[in-house]
Structures are given as structure tokens and as C-alpha cells.
Design a protein around this motif. Structure first.
Motif, PDB file in Angstrom:
ATOM      1  N   ARG A  10       0.868  -1.179   0.000  1.00  0.00           N
ATOM      2  CA  ARG A  10       0.000   0.000   0.000  1.00  0.00           C
ATOM      3  C   ARG A  10       0.900   1.224   0.000  1.00  0.00           C
ATOM      4  O   ARG A  10       1.746   1.399   0.887  1.00  0.00           O
ATOM      5  CB  ARG A  10      -0.894  -0.020   1.231  1.00  0.00           C
ATOM      6  CG  ARG A  10      -1.640   1.284   1.514  1.00  0.00           C
ATOM      7  CD  ARG A  10      -2.874   1.417   0.649  1.00  0.00           C
ATOM      8  NE  ARG A  10      -3.773   2.443   1.176  1.00  0.00           N
ATOM      9  CZ  ARG A  10      -4.289   3.414   0.436  1.00  0.00           C
ATOM     10  NH1 ARG A  10      -3.989   3.505  -0.849  1.00  0.00           N
ATOM     11  NH2 ARG A  10      -5.114   4.287   0.963  1.00  0.00           N
ATOM     12  N   ASN A  11       0.746   2.068  -1.024  1.00  0.00           N
ATOM     13  CA  ASN A  11       1.580   3.250  -1.204  1.00  0.00           C
ATOM     14  C   ASN A  11       0.718   4.499  -1.121  1.00  0.00           C
ATOM     15  O   ASN A  11      -0.284   4.617  -1.819  1.00  0.00           O
ATOM     16  CB  ASN A  11       2.288   3.185  -2.558  1.00  0.00           C
ATOM     17  CG  ASN A  11       3.332   4.276  -2.723  1.00  0.00           C
ATOM     18  OD1 ASN A  11       3.014   5.452  -2.715  1.00  0.00           O
ATOM     19  ND2 ASN A  11       4.584   3.880  -2.876  1.00  0.00           N
ATOM     20  N   ILE A  12       1.107   5.440  -0.249  1.00  0.00           N
ATOM     21  CA  ILE A  12       0.400   6.711  -0.131  1.00  0.00           C
ATOM     22  C   ILE A  12       1.423   7.831  -0.288  1.00  0.00           C
ATOM     23  O   ILE A  12       2.407   7.895   0.461  1.00  0.00           O
ATOM     24  CB  ILE A  12      -0.315   6.834   1.230  1.00  0.00           C
ATOM     25  CG1 ILE A  12      -1.325   5.704   1.416  1.00  0.00           C
ATOM     26  CG2 ILE A  12      -1.017   8.187   1.346  1.00  0.00           C
ATOM     27  CD1 ILE A  12      -2.017   5.716   2.764  1.00  0.00           C
ATOM     28  N   ASN A  13       1.198   8.695  -1.272  1.00  0.00           N
ATOM     29  CA  ASN A  13       2.102   9.828  -1.535  1.00  0.00           C
ATOM     30  C   ASN A  13       3.551   9.359  -1.679  1.00  0.00           C
ATOM     31  O   ASN A  13       4.470   9.928  -1.078  1.00  0.00           O
ATOM     32  CB  ASN A  13       1.988  10.873  -0.423  1.00  0.00           C
ATOM     33  CG  ASN A  13       0.606  11.487  -0.357  1.00  0.00           C
ATOM     34  OD1 ASN A  13      -0.065  11.657  -1.370  1.00  0.00           O
ATOM     35  ND2 ASN A  13       0.169  11.814   0.859  1.00  0.00           N
ATOM     36  N   ILE A  17       3.362   2.138   2.965  1.00  0.00           N
ATOM     37  CA  ILE A  17       2.861   1.902   4.321  1.00  0.00           C
ATOM     38  C   ILE A  17       3.097   0.440   4.697  1.00  0.00           C
ATOM     39  O   ILE A  17       3.538   0.135   5.803  1.00  0.00           O
ATOM     40  CB  ILE A  17       1.366   2.246   4.420  1.00  0.00           C
ATOM     41  CG1 ILE A  17       1.102   3.648   3.874  1.00  0.00           C
ATOM     42  CG2 ILE A  17       0.893   2.111   5.869  1.00  0.00           C
ATOM     43  CD1 ILE A  17       1.898   4.735   4.547  1.00  0.00           C
ATOM     44  N   VAL A  18       2.782  -0.463   3.773  1.00  0.00           N
ATOM     45  CA  VAL A  18       3.190  -1.866   3.868  1.00  0.00           C
ATOM     46  C   VAL A  18       3.731  -2.263   2.501  1.00  0.00           C
ATOM     47  O   VAL A  18       3.327  -1.724   1.474  1.00  0.00           O
ATOM     48  CB  VAL A  18       2.036  -2.819   4.286  1.00  0.00           C
ATOM     49  CG1 VAL A  18       1.573  -2.541   5.705  1.00  0.00           C
ATOM     50  CG2 VAL A  18       0.871  -2.730   3.317  1.00  0.00           C
ATOM     51  N   GLU A  19       4.664  -3.221   2.496  1.00  0.00           N
ATOM     52  CA  GLU A  19       5.341  -3.560   1.240  1.00  0.00           C
ATOM     53  C   GLU A  19       5.725  -5.040   1.224  1.00  0.00           C
ATOM     54  O   GLU A  19       6.186  -5.584   2.229  1.00  0.00           O
ATOM     55  CB  GLU A  19       6.588  -2.704   1.089  1.00  0.00           C
ATOM     56  CG  GLU A  19       7.288  -2.832  -0.252  1.00  0.00           C
ATOM     57  CD  GLU A  19       8.460  -1.877  -0.378  1.00  0.00           C
ATOM     58  OE1 GLU A  19       9.008  -1.763  -1.491  1.00  0.00           O
ATOM     59  OE2 GLU A  19       8.841  -1.251   0.634  1.00  0.00           O
ATOM     60  N   SER A  42      -2.894  -3.116  11.043  1.00  0.00           N
ATOM     61  CA  SER A  42      -4.283  -2.821  10.684  1.00  0.00           C
ATOM     62  C   SER A  42      -4.415  -2.487   9.201  1.00  0.00           C
ATOM     63  O   SER A  42      -5.433  -2.807   8.573  1.00  0.00           O
ATOM     64  CB  SER A  42      -4.828  -1.668  11.541  1.00  0.00           C
ATOM     65  OG  SER A  42      -4.951  -2.075  12.895  1.00  0.00           O
ATOM     66  N   THR A  43      -3.387  -1.859   8.626  1.00  0.00           N
ATOM     67  CA  THR A  43      -3.414  -1.577   7.185  1.00  0.00           C
ATOM     68  C   THR A  43      -3.496  -2.868   6.387  1.00  0.00           C
ATOM     69  O   THR A  43      -4.264  -2.963   5.412  1.00  0.00           O
ATOM     70  CB  THR A  43      -2.165  -0.780   6.767  1.00  0.00           C
ATOM     71  OG1 THR A  43      -2.170   0.485   7.423  1.00  0.00           O
ATOM     72  CG2 THR A  43      -2.138  -0.566   5.257  1.00  0.00           C
TER      73      THR A  43
END
Length: 324
Positions: A10-13, A17-19, A42-43
């Protein structure tokens, strides 16, 4: 395997966040996700549930790719730490709401709800509102709602974090029984490692958005693959001492013992833990934690030792396990 995550991220900007999250969970298995705050527990759960979009990788349930499906299409039952019960509705009405939305006929709705409330031992509370229930009872209602969906996968996000320590201990065996009786893959997120070890057959330790190690509770404790896992798993925390040639020697507090010769120390403080005591001892290597029986005497001249086979060696630069 029933639930599978392949290189999920999950990528934000432009920040991950998780990879590269890779894990599988089989039927009748509970996998716990643990790690410090902000590590991505939690993500990861929200990505599986479809509450957040996946930036990379894929998620499969029984071989079916659900990565792009909406939450309602994923056949997932989720239990939140906040219970998420509507306060103006009774227990029965809270459970009935989802069945009504799905078009289940009224007689069948009552039959299903009666069965699930019997399972969680709350049928006698069907006409109560959430405010009239204890924290443990509200948590069982939230679990009943997830069970009522009869999903293919269960996700539990810190379901007992709002309960006090005694109630968590009381409800834990019951929660484990209810979850495992469903014989479905379950992911259990918790910040409490003792809870994780009690609930799950395997534990995934997350660190800065990546999985550091997945293993049984026993192997995580006795065979950590990194210094982070060694320090995170186990209370009281493992002792870390300087070794030779850029290594770190890690020793569990229960492996430390008094001796006639060895590392000299001075008692700093102690904590009584009922069937044991935890000693904090000042040494040239820093403060060492030592677990002993409650009636263990403290020698006038303290010297500490441990067996070489009780040491776990780590590379000081990489933090990874060193092989002897």
C-alpha cells in the motif's frame, strides 16, 4: 491454502505503508499479526477486507483473485476493536440488520440469529441494547455478527483491546474456541504478544511495513531470525550484550544465573511477579534482566553467568541472526 497474499503493498504519496507482504492462512488456522504501533498491522487487514486499495500485489481466497473486488463481494467477516454496534438497536436488531439488507426472509432471520446467539451464549440478551451489556458481551455480539455472515475468512482487529486485563484473560479461551470452531482462515491483529501466542498457531511479526518473520510462537521465542524479533517477542525483554567481531549476544532473562565467577553486577531493583521475581542488575555490559524463583536469595557479591548454548548471536550491523 485458502487465503493468500502475494507481494501486497500500500503506497500513499510515494511512501510505502506496507510492502511485499506475503503470507498464507489455511482452513482452521489463526495467524496473528503483531508489531509496534504504525508497523502496518491494521493496514494489512484493511487491504484484505477491501477497505483500502491495494497498490501492488494480489489477494486470493480459495484461488479466486479478490484484489479489485468491493468489500461486500469478498466474503469476509471482520470484527473491529470498537464493536461498531448501533446503540439505538437491540442485540437482535443489530444482528438482523445485515440479514435484512441481504434479503433473508424474516423466519430464516430469526432462526439464524437464535442459533448464533446460542453459540455465543447471549440469546437471553437478545432484547438488550449495547449500553446494557458488559464489554465482553458487546465483543461477543460483534463476533456473532461476523459469524452470522458465514464468510470464507475472518479478520479480527484488536478485538479485546477495549477490555480490561482480567476480562481479556477470561474471554480469550472462549473467543479462540468460537473462532477455530468455524474452521475458516483467521487473521488476528493485536498489540499484545501474550494474546497472540494464546490465540494463534502462527505469528507474523511486522516491522516498518514488512514481515520480519512468520513462525510458531515457540520458534519466534527460541529461534528469532533478527534482533528486532528477539527484542519484540518475550517479556521481560531479552538481554543484549556486546560480543566479539561486531556481534551481539542475546540471552533470555530466565537463562541468567548466579555463579561464583562471571560478570559482576549490582542489584538495581526487583519486581515481584507472583511465581517468580525479575531482577534488574547493573553490570559493565549495562542493565541485565534476570528471572528467578521468588525465594531465590541475592548473594552479597553478585556474579552472573549463562550457558553458551543459551546465547543467540546477531550481526551488529545487519541485525540478522549469525550462524555458529
Amino acid at each position: 491454502m485458502t487465503l493468500e497474499l502475494e507481494n501486497v503493498g500500500r503506497n500513499i504519496n510515494k511512501q510505502w505503508i506496507v510492502e511485499n507482504i506475503c503470507l498464507t492462512v489455511a482452513d482452521n488456522e489463526c495467524l496473528a499479526l503483531v508489531g509496534p504501533s504504525g508497523c502496518g498491522k491494521s493496514t494489512t487487514l484493511r487491504l484484505i477486507a477491501g477497505l483500502d486499495p491495494v497498490s501492488a500485489g494480489s489477494i486470493h481466497i480459495r484461488g479466486r483473485d479478490i484484489t479489485s473486488l468491493s468489500p461486500s463481494e469478498r466474503s469476509i467477516g471482520m470484527v473491529f476493536q470498537s464493536y461498531a454496534l448501533l446503540p439505538h438497536l437491540t442485540v437482535f436488531e443489530n444482528l438482523e440488520l445485515g440479514l435484512r439488507v441481504r434479503g433473508v426472509p424474516k423466519p430464516e432471520r430469526r432462526f439464524k440469529i437464535k442459533g448464533i446467539l446460542d453459540l455465543v451464549q447471549l440469546w437471553n440478551r437478545a432484547d438488550n441494547r449495547p449500553a446494557e451489556l458488559s464489554g465482553g458481551q458487546r465483543q461477543r455480539v460483534a463476533l456473532a455478527r461476523a459469524l452470522l455472515r458465514d464468510p470464507e475468512v475472518y479478520l479480527l482487529d484488536e478485538p479485546m483491546s477495549n477490555l480490561d486485563a482480567q476480562l481479556r484473560e477470561d474471554i480469550r479461551p472462549e473467543l479462540r474456541r468460537l473462532v477455530l470452531e468455524q474452521r475458516k482462515p483467521t487473521i488476528y491483529v493485536t498489540h499484545d504478544q501474550h494474546e497472540a501466542m494464546a490465540m494463534a498457531q502462527r505469528i507474523a511479526v511486522l516491522h516498518e511495513g514488512r514481515i520480519e518473520q512468520i513462525d510458531t510462537p515457540y520458534n519466534l521465542y527460541h529461534n528469532p531470525e533478527s534482533l528486532f524479533v528477539a527484542r519484540f517477542i518475550g517479556r521481560p525483554q531479552i538481554n543484549c550484550l556486546k560480543g566479539d567481531s561486531g556481534s551481539i549476544r542475546a540471552v533470555r532473562p530466565e537463562s541468567i544465573r548466579f555463579s561464583d565467577e562471571g560478570l559482576s553486577g549490582k542489584l538495581q531493583s526487583r519486581e515481584w511477579l507472583g511465581n517468580s521475581q525479575l531482577l534488574f542488575l547493573e553490570t559493565q555490559q549495562g542493565v541485565i534482566r534476570m528471572m528467578t524463583s521468588p525465594d531465590q536469595g541475592i548473594p552479597a557479591q553478585i556474579r552472573l553467568t549463562w550457558r553458551a548454548e543459551d546465547e543467540i548471536l546477531f550481526d551488529a550491523d545487519t541485525g540478522l541472526r549469525s550462524r555458529r
